[in-house]
Enzyme design. Structure first.
Site, PDB file in Angstrom:
ATOM      1  N   SER A 256      80.993 -11.709  81.113  1.00  0.00           N
ATOM      2  CA  SER A 256      81.428 -10.401  80.513  1.00  0.00           C
ATOM      3  C   SER A 256      80.256  -9.524  80.566  1.00  0.00           C
ATOM      4  O   SER A 256      80.595  -8.296  80.501  1.00  0.00           O
ATOM      5  CB  SER A 256      81.467 -10.525  78.924  1.00  0.00           C
ATOM      6  OG  SER A 256      80.494 -11.313  78.197  1.00  0.00           O
TER       7      SER A 256
ATOM      8  N   GLU B 290      79.503   3.666  67.343  1.00  0.00           N
ATOM      9  CA  GLU B 290      78.533   2.678  66.561  1.00  0.00           C
ATOM     10  C   GLU B 290      77.932   1.575  67.532  1.00  0.00           C
ATOM     11  O   GLU B 290      78.681   1.483  68.595  1.00  0.00           O
ATOM     12  CB  GLU B 290      79.307   2.036  65.553  1.00  0.00           C
ATOM     13  CG  GLU B 290      80.164   0.685  65.803  1.00  0.00           C
ATOM     14  CD  GLU B 290      81.296   0.905  66.956  1.00  0.00           C
ATOM     15  OE1 GLU B 290      81.624   1.953  66.885  1.00  0.00           O
ATOM     16  OE2 GLU B 290      81.347  -0.198  67.641  1.00  0.00           O
TER      17      GLU B 290
ATOM     18  N   LYS C 255      81.889  -3.300  78.675  1.00  0.00           N
ATOM     19  CA  LYS C 255      82.145  -2.223  77.758  1.00  0.00           C
ATOM     20  C   LYS C 255      82.557  -0.966  78.284  1.00  0.00           C
ATOM     21  O   LYS C 255      83.020   0.065  77.426  1.00  0.00           O
ATOM     22  CB  LYS C 255      80.806  -2.241  76.514  1.00  0.00           C
ATOM     23  CG  LYS C 255      81.123  -3.623  75.869  1.00  0.00           C
ATOM     24  CD  LYS C 255      80.201  -3.006  74.374  1.00  0.00           C
ATOM     25  CE  LYS C 255      80.296  -4.372  73.451  1.00  0.00           C
ATOM     26  NZ  LYS C 255      79.570  -5.688  73.838  1.00  0.00           N
TER      27      LYS C 255
HETATM   28  C1  LIG Z   1      79.474  -6.746  73.331  1.00  0.00           C
HETATM   29  C2  LIG Z   1      79.760  -7.831  74.114  1.00  0.00           C
HETATM   30  C3  LIG Z   1      80.290  -8.874  74.103  1.00  0.00           C
HETATM   31  C4  LIG Z   1      81.415  -9.172  72.673  1.00  0.00           C
HETATM   32  O1  LIG Z   1      82.109  -8.078  72.602  1.00  0.00           O
HETATM   33  P1  LIG Z   1      83.881  -8.273  72.767  1.00  0.00           P
HETATM   34  O2  LIG Z   1      84.291  -7.203  72.156  1.00  0.00           O
HETATM   35  O3  LIG Z   1      84.072  -9.690  71.890  1.00  0.00           O
HETATM   36  O4  LIG Z   1      83.786  -8.600  74.134  1.00  0.00           O
HETATM   37  C5  LIG Z   1      80.623  -9.994  75.004  1.00  0.00           C
HETATM   38  N1  LIG Z   1      79.639 -10.049  75.983  1.00  0.00           N
HETATM   39  C6  LIG Z   1      78.672  -8.811  76.236  1.00  0.00           C
HETATM   40  C7  LIG Z   1      78.028  -8.918  77.600  1.00  0.00           C
HETATM   41  C8  LIG Z   1      78.721  -7.715  75.542  1.00  0.00           C
HETATM   42  O5  LIG Z   1      78.063  -6.702  75.677  1.00  0.00           O
END
Ligand SMILES: *Cc1c(COP(=O)(O)O)cnc(C)c1O
Length: 403
Positions: free
Chosen positions: A384, A118, A96
């Protein structure tokens, strides 16, 4: 570099459409703010000076490029060659931050005096607060009152990073209400305020802007695969909430016809309406927060509450480009249940010494399923984020009985 990734699909079109999906379904009061944002995106995103500053922050503050790791134990166990793109190593612990830094730099270019954002689980709030602190902007984060309660550690992190956290007591008191409140704030001062949106959702140009800022994940991963693995993966797998980490990983591979792409949604407790957050798998077309996309709604078009063990995937809509990529057949979407994701998380932690976020664990499960069906394949997983933020939930689930 960004231009190349945009050229690969040629989308969105001038109206912000990805085929039938996307667009800008907003009340008239929001149009001037979106026009201003659109101007900024066109003026600055490809601008050499903007790009130089963005790349500099990504390198020296975020810690990019993030590593590509060969998961050798998972490879042996699954009978495949498994590679991990390590967004868990990025500053603040997830992908993010790429988007938050990019949008905050854009806000400065547009002359905004404050950032609003948000947040649901708090990850985008923390990333926004960090980016705003770094770049010297005040930051206000709207967060549903229920989430403020549920995600107390992230509230504290945001406050330490200098942000003001505003609990939203209206509506469902979670992410959807927080987005509505942020939009209201933005309308009241579209010139002085910049709204930093946290995923590839919302009205045009947000899905495009967020994709371009997150495509760094896929560009790096593609080059690292060629260099470290000696070739492209057979498949790339990512989890999908709003869809920003997935579109960031997938986009630079769209032109590689031999690379399959799989998005994994939150299957929650099962297929029933309200039991999951799998908008692509179970959703129907409709408008949610400014975009025509696939959403989880009842027969009357009422948006339904969702369930997932992972707060970051717990959203009733999905980015419009994913709806398009599914309909076009280029990307396959499936889901993993809460239990499947937790099982994959435990396996990765024990075998690789990496505690992934529960969100990311959905991708690990999808990859394992693929490996079982395709022995010997070379698989790239988008990791992610890291799972430290998930400890309270892991205590109540996987660690129950450990005493
Ligand atoms: C917020 C988040 C997601 C989901 O958000 P996407 O916009 O679909 O990427 C996935 N993995 C992590 C670690 C997150 O913090």
């Amino acid at each position: 570099m960004l231009r190349k990734s945009a050229a690969m699909s040629g989308l969105p079109d001038a109206r912000g459409r990805y085929g039938a999906f996307g667009g800008r379904y907003v009340p008239e009061t929001l149009v001037p703010a979106l026009d201003r944002l659109q101007f900024g995106v066109e003026r600055y995103l490809q601008d050499a000076e903007f790009q130089a500053e963005f790349q500099h922050e990504l390198k020296t503050w975020v810690g990019r490029p993030t590593a590509l790791t060969l998961a050798s134990t998972l490879s042996r166990r699954w009978g495949a060659e498994v590679w991990l793109k390590r967004e868990d190593l990025a500053h603040t612990g997830a992908h993010k931050i790429n988007n938050a830094v990019g949008q905050t730099l854009l806000a400065k270019r547009l002359g905004a005096k404050r950032i609003i954002a948000e947040t649901g689980a708090g990850q985008h709030g923390v990333a926004s607060a960090a980016a705003a602190a770094r770049l010297g902007m005040p930051c206000m984060v709207y967060m549903g009152a229920v989430d403020v309660e549920r995600q107390a550690p992230n509230v504290g992190r945001m406050q330490l990073l200098g942000a003001t956290v505003v609990p939203v007591t209206g509506g469902d008191q979670t992410l959807r209400a927080a987005i509505d409140e942020a939009l209201r704030d933005w309308v009241s001062d579209p010139n002085g305020t910049y709204y930093s949106l946290g995923s590839a959702v919302g009205p045009h140009p947000y899905p495009y802007l967020v994709r371009e800022l997150q495509a760094v994940i896929g560009r790096e991963a593609r080059a690292q695969m060629l260099e470290q693995a000696g070739g492209l993966p057979e498949v790339a797998v990512a989890c999908v909430g709003g869809g920003s980490n997935a579109i960031g990983l997938f986009h630079p591979f769209l032109g590689d016809a031999a690379v399959q792409l799989i998005g994994v949604e939150a299957g929650g407790r099962g297929a029933g309406l309200g039991d999951n957050a799998a908008s692509l798998t179970f959703g129907t077309p409709g408008v949610l927060q400014g975009s025509y996309t696939l959403i989880l709604q009842d027969a009357f078009g009422q948006v339904r509450e969702t369930h997932s063990v992972s707060a970051g995937l717990d959203y009733s809509g999905v980015g419009p480009e994913h709806a398009y990529l599914m309909k076009s057949g280029r990307v396959t979407y499936e889901s993993a249940t809460d239990d499947e994701a937790l099982d994959a998380l435990a396996e990765c932690a024990k075998c690789e010494g990496i505690l992934p976020a529960i969100e990311s664990a959905h991708a690990f499960f999808g990859a394992r399923r693929y490996a079982q069906a395709h022995p010997g394949s070379r698989i790239l997983i988008g990791c992610s984020g890291r799972g430290d933020k998930d400890m309270p939930i892991l205590q109540r689930t996987l660690l129950k009985g450990f005493g």
